[in-house]
Design a protein around this motif. Structure first.
Motif, PDB file in Angstrom:
ATOM      1  N   TYR A 179      13.899  48.872  21.925  1.00 27.54           N
ATOM      2  CA  TYR A 179      14.515  48.335  20.710  1.00 27.54           C
ATOM      3  C   TYR A 179      14.527  49.422  19.648  1.00 27.54           C
ATOM      4  O   TYR A 179      13.939  50.490  19.824  1.00 27.54           O
ATOM      5  CB  TYR A 179      13.773  47.087  20.217  1.00 27.54           C
ATOM      6  CG  TYR A 179      12.340  47.324  19.778  1.00 27.54           C
ATOM      7  CD1 TYR A 179      12.018  47.438  18.437  1.00 27.54           C
ATOM      8  CD2 TYR A 179      11.316  47.428  20.720  1.00 27.54           C
ATOM      9  CE1 TYR A 179      10.701  47.654  18.032  1.00 27.54           C
ATOM     10  CE2 TYR A 179      10.001  47.641  20.325  1.00 27.54           C
ATOM     11  CZ  TYR A 179       9.696  47.753  18.990  1.00 27.54           C
ATOM     12  OH  TYR A 179       8.393  47.971  18.588  1.00 27.54           O
ATOM     13  N   ASP A 180      15.229  49.150  18.544  1.00 30.10           N
ATOM     14  CA  ASP A 180      15.349  50.103  17.434  1.00 30.10           C
ATOM     15  C   ASP A 180      15.943  51.435  17.893  1.00 30.10           C
ATOM     16  O   ASP A 180      15.457  52.522  17.554  1.00 30.10           O
ATOM     17  CB  ASP A 180      13.992  50.343  16.756  1.00 30.10           C
ATOM     18  CG  ASP A 180      13.564  49.170  15.888  1.00 30.10           C
ATOM     19  OD1 ASP A 180      14.369  48.238  15.725  1.00 30.10           O
ATOM     20  OD2 ASP A 180      12.435  49.180  15.380  1.00 30.10           O
ATOM     21  N   LEU A 181      17.037  51.379  18.654  1.00 27.99           N
ATOM     22  CA  LEU A 181      17.761  52.583  19.031  1.00 27.99           C
ATOM     23  C   LEU A 181      18.578  53.077  17.832  1.00 27.99           C
ATOM     24  O   LEU A 181      18.942  52.302  16.953  1.00 27.99           O
ATOM     25  CB  LEU A 181      18.684  52.312  20.212  1.00 27.99           C
ATOM     26  CG  LEU A 181      18.055  52.310  21.616  1.00 27.99           C
ATOM     27  CD1 LEU A 181      17.040  51.200  21.789  1.00 27.99           C
ATOM     28  CD2 LEU A 181      19.143  52.212  22.682  1.00 27.99           C
ATOM     29  N   GLU A 182      18.864  54.367  17.813  1.00 28.08           N
ATOM     30  CA  GLU A 182      19.577  54.951  16.672  1.00 28.08           C
ATOM     31  C   GLU A 182      21.048  54.552  16.649  1.00 28.08           C
ATOM     32  O   GLU A 182      21.576  54.126  15.622  1.00 28.08           O
ATOM     33  CB  GLU A 182      19.452  56.469  16.698  1.00 28.08           C
ATOM     34  CG  GLU A 182      20.135  57.157  15.529  1.00 28.08           C
ATOM     35  CD  GLU A 182      20.003  58.669  15.573  1.00 28.08           C
ATOM     36  OE1 GLU A 182      20.667  59.359  14.776  1.00 28.08           O
ATOM     37  OE2 GLU A 182      19.229  59.164  16.421  1.00 28.08           O
ATOM     38  N   PHE A 183      21.750  54.688  17.784  1.00 27.39           N
ATOM     39  CA  PHE A 183      23.173  54.363  17.829  1.00 27.39           C
ATOM     40  C   PHE A 183      23.390  52.903  18.221  1.00 27.39           C
ATOM     41  O   PHE A 183      23.981  52.132  17.466  1.00 27.39           O
ATOM     42  CB  PHE A 183      23.899  55.285  18.805  1.00 27.39           C
ATOM     43  CG  PHE A 183      25.358  54.952  18.962  1.00 27.39           C
ATOM     44  CD1 PHE A 183      26.252  55.194  17.922  1.00 27.39           C
ATOM     45  CD2 PHE A 183      25.840  54.388  20.130  1.00 27.39           C
ATOM     46  CE1 PHE A 183      27.601  54.870  18.050  1.00 27.39           C
ATOM     47  CE2 PHE A 183      27.175  54.073  20.286  1.00 27.39           C
ATOM     48  CZ  PHE A 183      28.060  54.315  19.232  1.00 27.39           C
ATOM     49  N   CYS A 184      22.892  52.510  19.375  1.00 27.12           N
ATOM     50  CA  CYS A 184      23.011  51.109  19.819  1.00 27.12           C
ATOM     51  C   CYS A 184      21.915  50.286  19.139  1.00 27.12           C
ATOM     52  O   CYS A 184      20.979  49.790  19.778  1.00 27.12           O
ATOM     53  CB  CYS A 184      22.909  51.024  21.338  1.00 27.12           C
ATOM     54  SG  CYS A 184      24.328  51.699  22.214  1.00 27.12           S
TER      55      CYS A 184
END
Length: 527
Positions: free
Chosen positions: A334-339
């Motif tokens: 979780y908390d991906l930069e793009f997605c």
């Protein structure tokens, strides 16, 4: 209930609570309470703090026994009676133009183990007549049910009144066990309920992997906050407690008690979790990452809320169940930069760390998105309404919908459960060569296919010139690449940005609607 909101907003305006974000506190009051989520130190604050600030400042030495919004803790033996008093402050509180409202609440923190639902519990008597202490028939009576009691008392105010004292008695039932002990808390306030319980869970499971889970609260604000990442989650009023499934009936007689849940035999609590804020799906939510769990194991989760800290009461919400996955082939990210809307378990290899997995999937989706981004720049987005490709959709809508679609097909959701609609993936036969060659899952798993609505949203929101198409003819065609929401215990398809998971809750109980009671009384003031 909208009338209630208007009236309470008016009262809060008198207390100088204005120009703020809107919080849905999720309690029984059913009131959207306007409050600022930031104090001067830019920290998250409890939604009762501003409402009660004037009461703390106006407390005087005239108060005897119980203080405004400051509960007491005590223990009582069988057949014993304990006495309290509360001095009404005539310069503060709800209803000061006509009559004062006194909110009484309490929790049973623990009681004898042998008691059943049919056994009598603690009883509370209250009256403004001091003679009640010698004759309980002069007062009103309320029982603790499921470890909780609440009552509302009205105090008519006349010009001759200088002080009014509410007398309260707590009485324990007779018992054949001479050593029977009840531990309890009682709180009184002229502004609100010191203890509360909600028949919603107010928290939901996002997803699990073999040994961890991601859980989020309901929306805390009505709109996105651009600087939510600067909020300090350690200052949040919400706490999470994880219990073994063996304790699913442990609070059967005390499931509405805030202090019972807080003091119970929890396996894990908030101090052990990684907690932060997110705006996935719209609005501010607090999320808890729960590590250290066992595989293929059921747990019970309780969310509680502390009003200004554990010494000033709080609320308990209905629990919910969740279960971890069977093997480590799936990794929770979780908390991906793009997605940034992705929050679920994905196919993984034992050779890759969590951060490595996040980076590989996210960078892959970002690189694939670049060509679409260039194509979208060729569309006349900032032009007159007559020249736009849609009268109701914008390029921003298209950008978001395509991004969610791309992330959902590039970053597949992984499970070890065999559920109708899930696609079985053998080793080396994942969705695409990137997963086979780069991620390299070491064992078979089930893929939760993207929801077909993710594809439909992209077609709906983007220019027709792009030529996007989705399968529509029949379910057999759709299920080759997508699936749909069947409801049920587990998500049957993956909709990026929307939580579709097990959110089982306990049986709901009827609760007095204090917002309605306040509305009835206050309407009399302004009619």
């Amino acid at each position: 209930m909208r009338l209630t909101i208007y009236i309470i907003t008016f009262i809060l305006g008198i207390l100088n609570v204005v120009n703020a974000e809107v919080f849905d506190i999720g309690f029984n009051l059913d009131i959207d309470e306007p409050l600022d989520p930031f104090d001067n130190a830019n920290e998250f604050i409890g939604d009762k703090r501003l409402l009660l600030s004037s009461s703390y400042k106006s407390s005087t030495d005239r108060s005897k026994g119980l203080q405004e919004f400051t509960p007491i803790s005590n223990q009582i033996g069988q057949s014993e009676t304990q006495y309290y008093s509360f001095s009404v402050n005539t310069s503060s509180g709800l209803g000061e133009y006509y009559e004062f409202l006194i909110f009484l609440t309490g929790n049973i923190c623990s009681q004898p183990d042998y008691l059943t639902a049919d056994d009598p519990s603690l009883t509370v008597y209250y009256s403004f007549n001091s003679s009640m202490f010698s004759n309980f028939e002069l007062g009103q009576m309320s029982h603790f049910e499921n470890g909780y009691f609440q009552a509302l008392e009205r105090v008519p105010i006349s010009s001759d009144d200088i002080d009014s004292v509410l007398y309260i008695a707590v009485r324990a039932p007779e018992s054949t066990n001479q050593s029977a002990i009840w531990k309890y808390e009682v709180g009184v306030s002229q502004n609100d309920l010191v203890f509360q319980w909600d028949d919603r869970s107010w928290a939901s499971l996002v997803d699990t992997d073999e040994d961890s889970a991601l859980i989020v609260t309901g929306n805390l604000t009505g709109s996105h906050l651009t600087n939510y990442s600067s909020l300090n989650a350690t200052k949040s009023k919400y706490s999470l407690f994880i219990y073994s499934y063996d304790y699913k009936d442990y609070f059967k007689q005390l499931n509405s008690s805030w202090c019972a849940v807080r003091n119970g035999p929890a396996l894990l609590s908030t101090s052990y979790f990684e907690s932060s804020f997110t705006d996935r799906g719209g609005g501010l939510q607090q999320q808890f990452f729960v590590p250290g769990l066992n595989s293929s194991t059921k747990y019970i989760a309780y969310l509680v809320s502390d009003f200004m800290g554990t010494s000033f009461g709080g609320a308990v919400y209905q629990p919910f169940e969740f279960e971890t996955l069977g093997t480590n082939v799936c990794e929770l990210i979780y908390d991906l930069e793009f997605c940034d809307q992705v929050a679920y378990s994905v196919p993984n290899s034992e050779n890759l760390s969590n951060e490595d997995v996040k980076g590989l999937y996210d960078n892959r989706a970002k690189s694939l998105f670049s060509n679409f981004s260039k194509a979208l720049q060729q569309i006349a987005c900032n032009t007159t309404d007559n020249a736009k490709y849609s009268p109701i959709k914008t390029c921003s809508d298209c950008y978001d919908s395509y991004k969610n679609w791309l992330c959902s097909v590039t970053i597949p959701r992984c499970s070890t459960r065999n559920i109708t609609g899930y696609k079985y993936r053998e080793v080396g036969k994942s969705r695409n060569s990137f997963i086979n060659d780069v991620i390299q899952p070491q064992s078979e798993y089930f893929e939760i296919l993207p929801c077909v609505n993710v594809c439909y949203a992209m077609v709906r929101d983007c220019p027709a010139d792009f030529g996007f198409q989705c399968p529509q003819k029949n379910n057999d065609t759709i299920s080759l690449s997508y699936y749909w929401d069947n409801g049920g215990k587990y998500a049957s398809c993956n909709y990026v940005g929307i939580t579709l998971s097990d959110t089982s809750s306990a049986i709901k109980k009827f609760v007095i609607n204090w917002g309605l009671l306040v509305c009835v009384v206050l309407v009399n003031i302004f009619m």
